[in-house]
Design a protein around this motif. Structure first.
Motif, short mmCIF file in Angstrom:
data_model
loop_
_atom_site.label_atom_id
_atom_site.label_comp_id
_atom_site.label_asym_id
_atom_site.label_seq_id
_atom_site.Cartn_x
_atom_site.Cartn_y
_atom_site.Cartn_z
N GLU A 114 -11.58 -15.27 3.73
CA GLU A 114 -11.93 -14.51 2.53
C GLU A 114 -10.67 -13.94 1.86
N VAL A 115 -10.84 -13.62 0.55
CA VAL A 115 -9.68 -13.24 -0.26
C VAL A 115 -9.91 -11.90 -0.98
N LEU A 116 -8.86 -11.08 -0.97
CA LEU A 116 -8.88 -9.80 -1.68
C LEU A 116 -7.60 -9.71 -2.52
N LEU A 117 -7.74 -9.27 -3.76
CA LEU A 117 -6.57 -8.99 -4.60
C LEU A 117 -6.54 -7.49 -4.86
N VAL A 118 -5.41 -6.85 -4.56
CA VAL A 118 -5.30 -5.43 -4.86
C VAL A 118 -4.63 -5.27 -6.22
N GLU A 119 -4.71 -4.08 -6.78
CA GLU A 119 -4.23 -3.79 -8.13
C GLU A 119 -2.70 -3.90 -8.24
N ASN A 120 -2.24 -4.00 -9.45
CA ASN A 120 -0.83 -4.11 -9.85
C ASN A 120 0.10 -3.18 -9.05
N THR A 121 1.01 -3.77 -8.29
CA THR A 121 1.89 -2.97 -7.43
C THR A 121 2.72 -1.96 -8.23
N ARG A 122 2.97 -2.25 -9.51
CA ARG A 122 3.77 -1.33 -10.31
C ARG A 122 2.98 -0.13 -10.81
N PHE A 123 1.69 -0.05 -10.46
CA PHE A 123 0.94 1.18 -10.70
C PHE A 123 1.39 2.26 -9.73
N GLU A 124 2.11 1.86 -8.70
CA GLU A 124 2.65 2.80 -7.72
C GLU A 124 4.12 3.07 -8.07
N LYS A 125 4.46 4.36 -8.19
CA LYS A 125 5.83 4.72 -8.58
C LYS A 125 6.87 4.21 -7.59
N GLY A 126 6.48 4.13 -6.32
CA GLY A 126 7.45 3.74 -5.31
C GLY A 126 7.82 2.27 -5.31
N GLU A 127 7.03 1.44 -6.02
CA GLU A 127 7.25 -0.01 -5.97
C GLU A 127 8.69 -0.39 -6.32
N GLU A 128 9.12 0.02 -7.51
CA GLU A 128 10.45 -0.41 -7.96
C GLU A 128 11.58 0.36 -7.28
N LYS A 129 11.21 1.41 -6.52
CA LYS A 129 12.24 2.17 -5.78
C LYS A 129 12.36 1.66 -4.35
N ASN A 130 11.60 0.63 -4.03
CA ASN A 130 11.62 0.09 -2.66
C ASN A 130 11.28 1.20 -1.66
N ASP A 131 10.33 2.03 -2.06
CA ASP A 131 10.01 3.25 -1.31
C ASP A 131 9.41 2.96 0.07
N ALA A 132 9.94 3.64 1.07
CA ALA A 132 9.54 3.39 2.46
C ALA A 132 8.08 3.78 2.72
N ALA A 133 7.65 4.92 2.14
CA ALA A 133 6.28 5.38 2.38
C ALA A 133 5.28 4.41 1.74
N LEU A 134 5.59 3.92 0.55
CA LEU A 134 4.70 2.96 -0.09
C LEU A 134 4.64 1.67 0.74
N ALA A 135 5.79 1.24 1.23
CA ALA A 135 5.82 0.03 2.05
C ALA A 135 4.95 0.20 3.30
N GLU A 136 5.01 1.38 3.88
CA GLU A 136 4.19 1.63 5.07
C GLU A 136 2.71 1.56 4.73
N ALA A 137 2.34 2.11 3.58
CA ALA A 137 0.94 2.04 3.14
C ALA A 137 0.53 0.59 2.88
N MET A 138 1.43 -0.19 2.30
CA MET A 138 1.14 -1.61 2.05
C MET A 138 0.99 -2.37 3.36
N ALA A 139 1.82 -2.03 4.32
CA ALA A 139 1.80 -2.73 5.60
C ALA A 139 0.46 -2.55 6.32
N LYS A 140 -0.28 -1.51 5.95
CA LYS A 140 -1.59 -1.28 6.56
C LYS A 140 -2.63 -2.28 6.06
N LEU A 141 -2.27 -3.03 5.01
CA LEU A 141 -3.22 -3.99 4.45
C LEU A 141 -3.13 -5.36 5.12
N GLY A 142 -2.11 -5.55 5.95
CA GLY A 142 -1.93 -6.87 6.55
C GLY A 142 -1.46 -6.81 7.98
N ASP A 143 -1.64 -7.93 8.69
CA ASP A 143 -1.12 -8.05 10.05
C ASP A 143 0.15 -8.88 10.07
#
Ligand code: ADP
Ligand code: MG
Length: 398
Positions: A114-143
């Protein structure tokens, strides 16, 4: 290619596991939120199909456009989910947030295939800052992690770099692999003669590419407005052509140093202004009228560049030969594109990089006749400059 790819994943690495896949779904949207060009969505399909057939649960993320500092419905990926669903022929769930409880729950609700698409990563301020906390939250979406977004690999963003350091394995998708193989193969072990063609508006944007390619190629053919800065350095009249005065000295030094490898156009198509059906005519490069501009390489130059392409075994092209958006100044670009298509048919490896160059080749209907047309404008340029792409560096080595 020294990076691990999705094709190397063992069944147990995919089956029943959530793949967080960074794709490049940065597509143009039209009125009422429709996808007007789905090329980039189609380009990701082989990787997605491989993962789905392997029983993975696919969670897709991408940026779209340049939303300023937060969610903006204009840049929602919702229309992309719809189009992807049609192309894949299976349901694509859409999550209106990028990370957080809802996105995580949606990822955990996926079943195999099955497939899921999440919303535009640039809606998150941390995206373009390579933010560690955002990356950790993203990492919770995958194995595990797959990056198939070559066009974003030159940017160290949370979804391309930081998150790739948190999930294992972290591998390249098939599109990413193809990009690295063609671009990297041409640069690292080209079949010779190896010819590069560089054009476009500004020498300043291409100087690093010129520097990186000069020692590798047998010939570097110059076109585009960039030629005029070289002409200026050689003391020719350039009329109203696009010249970068602060680069003239550098151009002179390059001509001096490059010797016979660097080839400049010997004639020019000139006109008083860029306008459809403008009174264009060809002149020798030392006879550009003071009141006119060089808007394309001349017909003799186009023919001689075509001959050089047809005798090459590897050709890398970046940057249109003229103001190709406005006929008749598309002639040089079209002649080069045609010659590359013919060379490809004779077994030459032909690679096109750069956003406008790719658009020109597509416009000429010749994209399918090249060995490879890069999907990444800026990324392909940085690659040709010899730079390490952060989104690639973060992936597992072979
Ligand atoms: P790419 O995106 O493939 O890297 P560039 O962005 O460097 O290419 O350059 C493309 C632009 O250069 C085009 O918009 C084209 O109109 C412009 N250009 C090329 N030659 C000329 C010229 N002689 N005069 C004015 N503009 C030119
Ligand atoms: Mg461009």
């Amino acid at each position: 290619m020294n990076k691990r790819t999705v094709a190397s994943l063992a069944p147990a690495e995919m089956k029943g596991r959530r793949a967080l896949v960074r794709v490049d779904f940065n597509v143009p949207l039209g009125e009422g939120g429709t996808v007007t060009d789905d090329t980039r969505i189609r380009a990701a399909l082989p990787t997605l199909q491989l993962l789905l057939q392997g029983g993975a649960r696919v969670v897709l993320c991408s940026h779209l456009g340049r939303p300023k500092g937060g969610p903006d419905p204009k840049y929602s990926l919702a229309p992309v989910a719809k189009r992807l669903q049609e192309l894949l022929g299976r349901p694509v769930a859409f999550c209106p947030t990028v990370v957080g409880a809802e996105a995580e729950a949606a990822s955990r609700a996926l079943k195999d295939g099955e497939v899921l698409l999440v919303e535009n990563t640039r809606f998150e301020k941390g995206e373009e800052k390579n933010d560690a906390a955002l990356a950790e939250a993203m990492a919770k979406l995958g194995d595990f992690y797959v990056n198939d977004a070559f066009g974003s690999a030159h940017r160290a963003h949370a979804s391309t770099e930081a998150v790739a350091r948190l999930l294992r394995p972290a591998v390249a998708g098939l599109l990413m692999e193809k990009e690295l193989e063609y671009l990297g193969g041409a640069l690292d072990h080209p079949k010779r003669p190896f010819v590069a063609i560089l054009g476009g508006a500004k020498i300043s944007g291409k100087i690093d590419v010129i520097e990186a390619l000069l020692p590798k190629v047998d010939a570097l053919l110059v076109g585009g407005a960039m030629a005029c800065t070289f002409y200026k350095a050689m003391g020719f009249e350039t009329g109203s052509s696009l010249v970068e005065p602060d680069r003239v000295e550098m151009a002179a030094a390059l001509v001096e140093r490059a010797g016979t490898v660097l080839i400049l156009p010997h004639d020019a198509t000139v006109a008083p202004a860029i306008a459809e059906g403008a009174k264009a005519h060809a002149v020798k490069r030392d006879a550009i009228p003071a009141t006119e501009a060089m808007l394309d390489i001349g017909p003799d130059t186009a023919a001689s560049y075509a001959r050089a392409i047809l005798s090459a075994k590897t050709v890398v092209w970046n940057g249109p030969m003229g103001a190709f958006e406005t006929p008749p100044f598309d002639n040089g670009t079209n002649v080069v594109a045609r010659a590359m298509a013919d060379a490809t048919a004779k077994g030459c490896i032909t690679v096109v990089g750069g956003g406008d160059s790719a658009a020109a080749v597509e416009g000429a209907g010749l994209a399918a006749q090249m060995s490879h047309v890069s999907t990444g404008g800026g990324a392909s340029l940085e690659f040709l400059e010899g730079k390490v792409l952060p989104g690639v560096a973060a992936l597992d080595d072979k």
